[in-house]
Design a protein around this motif. Structure first.
Motif, PDB file in Angstrom:
ATOM      1  N   ARG A   9       1.280  -1.060  -0.326  1.00 17.94           N
ATOM      2  CA  ARG A   9      -0.190  -0.091  -0.348  1.00 17.94           C
ATOM      3  C   ARG A   9       0.365   1.344   0.315  1.00 17.94           C
ATOM      4  O   ARG A   9       1.949   0.782   0.695  1.00 17.94           O
ATOM      5  N   HIS A  10       0.128   2.722  -0.569  1.00 21.98           N
ATOM      6  CA  HIS A  10       1.407   3.542  -0.917  1.00 21.98           C
ATOM      7  C   HIS A  10       2.088   3.831   0.415  1.00 21.98           C
ATOM      8  O   HIS A  10       0.727   3.474   1.758  1.00 21.98           O
ATOM      9  N   ASN A  16      -4.766  10.899   4.105  1.00 21.45           N
ATOM     10  CA  ASN A  16      -4.413  10.581   5.277  1.00 21.45           C
ATOM     11  C   ASN A  16      -4.168  10.959   6.589  1.00 21.45           C
ATOM     12  O   ASN A  16      -4.569  10.650   7.764  1.00 21.45           O
ATOM     13  N   LEU A  20      -8.612  12.213   6.145  1.00 27.13           N
ATOM     14  CA  LEU A  20     -10.333  12.095   4.690  1.00 27.13           C
ATOM     15  C   LEU A  20     -10.658  11.491   4.299  1.00 27.13           C
ATOM     16  O   LEU A  20      -9.486  10.338   3.408  1.00 27.13           O
ATOM     17  N   PHE A  21     -11.505  11.047   3.722  1.00 25.71           N
ATOM     18  CA  PHE A  21     -11.260   9.921   2.733  1.00 25.71           C
ATOM     19  C   PHE A  21     -11.271  10.328   1.313  1.00 25.71           C
ATOM     20  O   PHE A  21     -11.887  11.231   0.774  1.00 25.71           O
ATOM     21  N   THR A  22     -10.495   8.925   0.553  1.00 26.16           N
ATOM     22  CA  THR A  22      -9.304  10.186  -0.624  1.00 26.16           C
ATOM     23  C   THR A  22     -10.440   9.675  -1.817  1.00 26.16           C
ATOM     24  O   THR A  22     -10.559  10.066  -2.757  1.00 26.16           O
ATOM     25  N   GLY A  23     -10.275   8.096  -1.771  1.00 23.81           N
ATOM     26  CA  GLY A  23     -10.568   7.073  -3.163  1.00 23.81           C
ATOM     27  C   GLY A  23     -10.115   7.651  -4.344  1.00 23.81           C
ATOM     28  O   GLY A  23      -8.423   7.909  -4.777  1.00 23.81           O
ATOM     29  N   ARG A  61       0.076   8.744  -5.559  1.00 23.37           N
ATOM     30  CA  ARG A  61       0.253   8.238  -4.578  1.00 23.37           C
ATOM     31  C   ARG A  61       1.398   6.834  -4.394  1.00 23.37           C
ATOM     32  O   ARG A  61       2.125   6.751  -3.774  1.00 23.37           O
ATOM     33  N   GLU A  88      -8.055   2.763  -6.045  1.00 19.67           N
ATOM     34  CA  GLU A  88      -7.978   3.220  -5.119  1.00 19.67           C
ATOM     35  C   GLU A  88      -9.558   2.982  -4.969  1.00 19.67           C
ATOM     36  O   GLU A  88     -10.635   3.160  -5.834  1.00 19.67           O
ATOM     37  N   TYR A  91     -15.084   6.359  -3.019  1.00 14.30           N
ATOM     38  CA  TYR A  91     -15.460   6.552  -1.545  1.00 14.30           C
ATOM     39  C   TYR A  91     -16.752   7.234  -2.373  1.00 14.30           C
ATOM     40  O   TYR A  91     -17.483   7.801  -1.519  1.00 14.30           O
ATOM     41  N   LYS A  99     -13.017  10.880   8.530  1.00  9.45           N
ATOM     42  CA  LYS A  99     -13.694   9.724   8.963  1.00  9.45           C
ATOM     43  C   LYS A  99     -13.454  10.123  10.030  1.00  9.45           C
ATOM     44  O   LYS A  99     -15.150   9.141  10.490  1.00  9.45           O
ATOM     45  N   ARG A 115     -16.350   1.057   4.968  1.00 10.39           N
ATOM     46  CA  ARG A 115     -15.229   0.641   4.197  1.00 10.39           C
ATOM     47  C   ARG A 115     -14.410  -0.519   4.505  1.00 10.39           C
ATOM     48  O   ARG A 115     -13.680  -0.761   3.695  1.00 10.39           O
ATOM     49  N   ARG A 116     -15.179  -1.746   4.777  1.00 15.30           N
ATOM     50  CA  ARG A 116     -14.323  -2.594   5.415  1.00 15.30           C
ATOM     51  C   ARG A 116     -15.364  -4.298   4.277  1.00 15.30           C
ATOM     52  O   ARG A 116     -14.938  -5.387   4.787  1.00 15.30           O
ATOM     53  N   ASN A 160      -7.609  -0.651  -0.782  1.00 16.24           N
ATOM     54  CA  ASN A 160      -8.749  -1.213  -0.684  1.00 16.24           C
ATOM     55  C   ASN A 160      -8.769  -1.922  -2.666  1.00 16.24           C
ATOM     56  O   ASN A 160      -9.130  -3.232  -2.658  1.00 16.24           O
TER      57      ASN A 160
HETATM   58  O1  LIG Z   1      -9.310   6.217  -0.109  1.00 18.07           O
HETATM   59  C1  LIG Z   1      -9.100   6.340   1.526  1.00 18.07           C
HETATM   60  O2  LIG Z   1      -9.834   7.128   2.407  1.00 18.07           O
HETATM   61  C2  LIG Z   1      -8.313   5.091   1.932  1.00 18.07           C
HETATM   62  O3  LIG Z   1      -7.102   5.668   1.336  1.00 18.07           O
HETATM   63  C3  LIG Z   1      -8.334   3.908   2.870  1.00 18.07           C
HETATM   64  O4  LIG Z   1      -8.970   4.371   2.851  1.00 18.07           O
HETATM   65  P1  LIG Z   1      -9.726   3.340   4.397  1.00 18.07           P
HETATM   66  O5  LIG Z   1      -8.835   2.773   5.028  1.00 18.07           O
HETATM   67  O6  LIG Z   1     -11.020   4.121   4.850  1.00 18.07           O
HETATM   68  O7  LIG Z   1     -10.023   2.661   3.180  1.00 18.07           O
END
Ligand SMILES: O=C(O)[C@H](O)COP(=O)(O)O
Length: 212
Positions: A9-10, A16, A20-23, A61, A88, A91, A99, A115-116, A160
């Motif tokens: 993972r980057h 991060n 913040l949610f990045t997607g 990233r 990624e 989101y 978050k 998220r999971r 993800n």
């Molecule tokens: O896209 C993001 O916000 C993060 O890189 C991964 O977010 P997560 O760990 O909440 O899935």
């Protein structure tokens, strides 16, 4: 014949750090993320890994993590293939939100599922199943054949898009996947069998967690 696949993972990104949610947004690495990427390359060098090819996403990233690792490995300029299939997960409407604020608004459990979980998408975004539908075919078509052919392959991507591959590689159930976390900049080394099953794997990030 060795068949080695390394997923990473980057390193920590600017979003991060801000939680913040990045997607699909494209923030750069933080200084810590740069150091994590360099350290990951140095760690793999001590493990004696020499890569034949690298794959990464279309987001900076992951691309910078890949290049910083290759520089640390003494493999600057190695063939590196970028594809949005490794991006990624999207989101959707959560992108850019904090978050913790999201948890306050919608509750811990709903945010955890977004998220999971495997099949619950964030509003307007991709579920992990959607991410699997684009990343796993790409992995099977473009990456796995090179590993099975005896190449040592590096994949620098995202939490993800990598979990989407790890679900298959580590044969995780949706419940197990809920708990599978990837640390930024922590390589996972897979030894593959000729029949594409996994002979064994080491998550160097988990080793840190155990040590912590
Ligand atoms: O896209 C993001 O916000 C993060 O890189 C991964 O977010 P997560 O760990 O909440 O899935």
């Amino acid at each position: 014949m060795q068949r080695r696949l390394v997923l990473v993972r980057h390193g920590q990104s600017e979003w991060n750090l801000k939680n913040l949610f990045t997607g699909w947004k494209d923030p750069d690495l933080t200084e810590r993320g740069v150091e994590e990427a360099k350290a990951a390359g140095e760690l793999l060098k001590t493990e004696g890994l020499v890569f034949d090819v690298a794959f990464t996403s279309k987001l900076k990233r992951a691309q910078r993590t890949c290049q910083l690792m290759l520089d640390a490995l003494g493999q600057k300029g190695l063939e590196t293939i970028e594809d949005k299939a490794l991006n990624e997960r999207d989101y959707g409407e959560l992108t850019g939100l904090n978050k913790d604020d999201a948890r306050k608004t919608w509750g811990e459990q709903k945010v955890l599922m977004w998220r999971r979980s495997y099949e619950v998408p964030p509003p307007g975004g991709e579920s992990l199943r959607d991410t699997v539908a684009r990343s796993l075919p790409y992995f099977v078509r473009e990456i796995l054949p090179r590993v099975l052919n005896g190449e040592t392959v590096l994949v620098a991507a995202h939490g993800n898009s990598l979990r989407a591959l790890i679900m298959t590689l580590e044969r995780l159930t949706p419940d197990e996947l809920l708990k599978r976390e990837l640390k930024t900049g922590a390589p996972i080394i897979y030894e593959m069998n000729a029949d594409s099953t996994v002979a064994g794997w080491r998550d160097l990030g988990a080793a840190d967690e155990e040590a912590a």
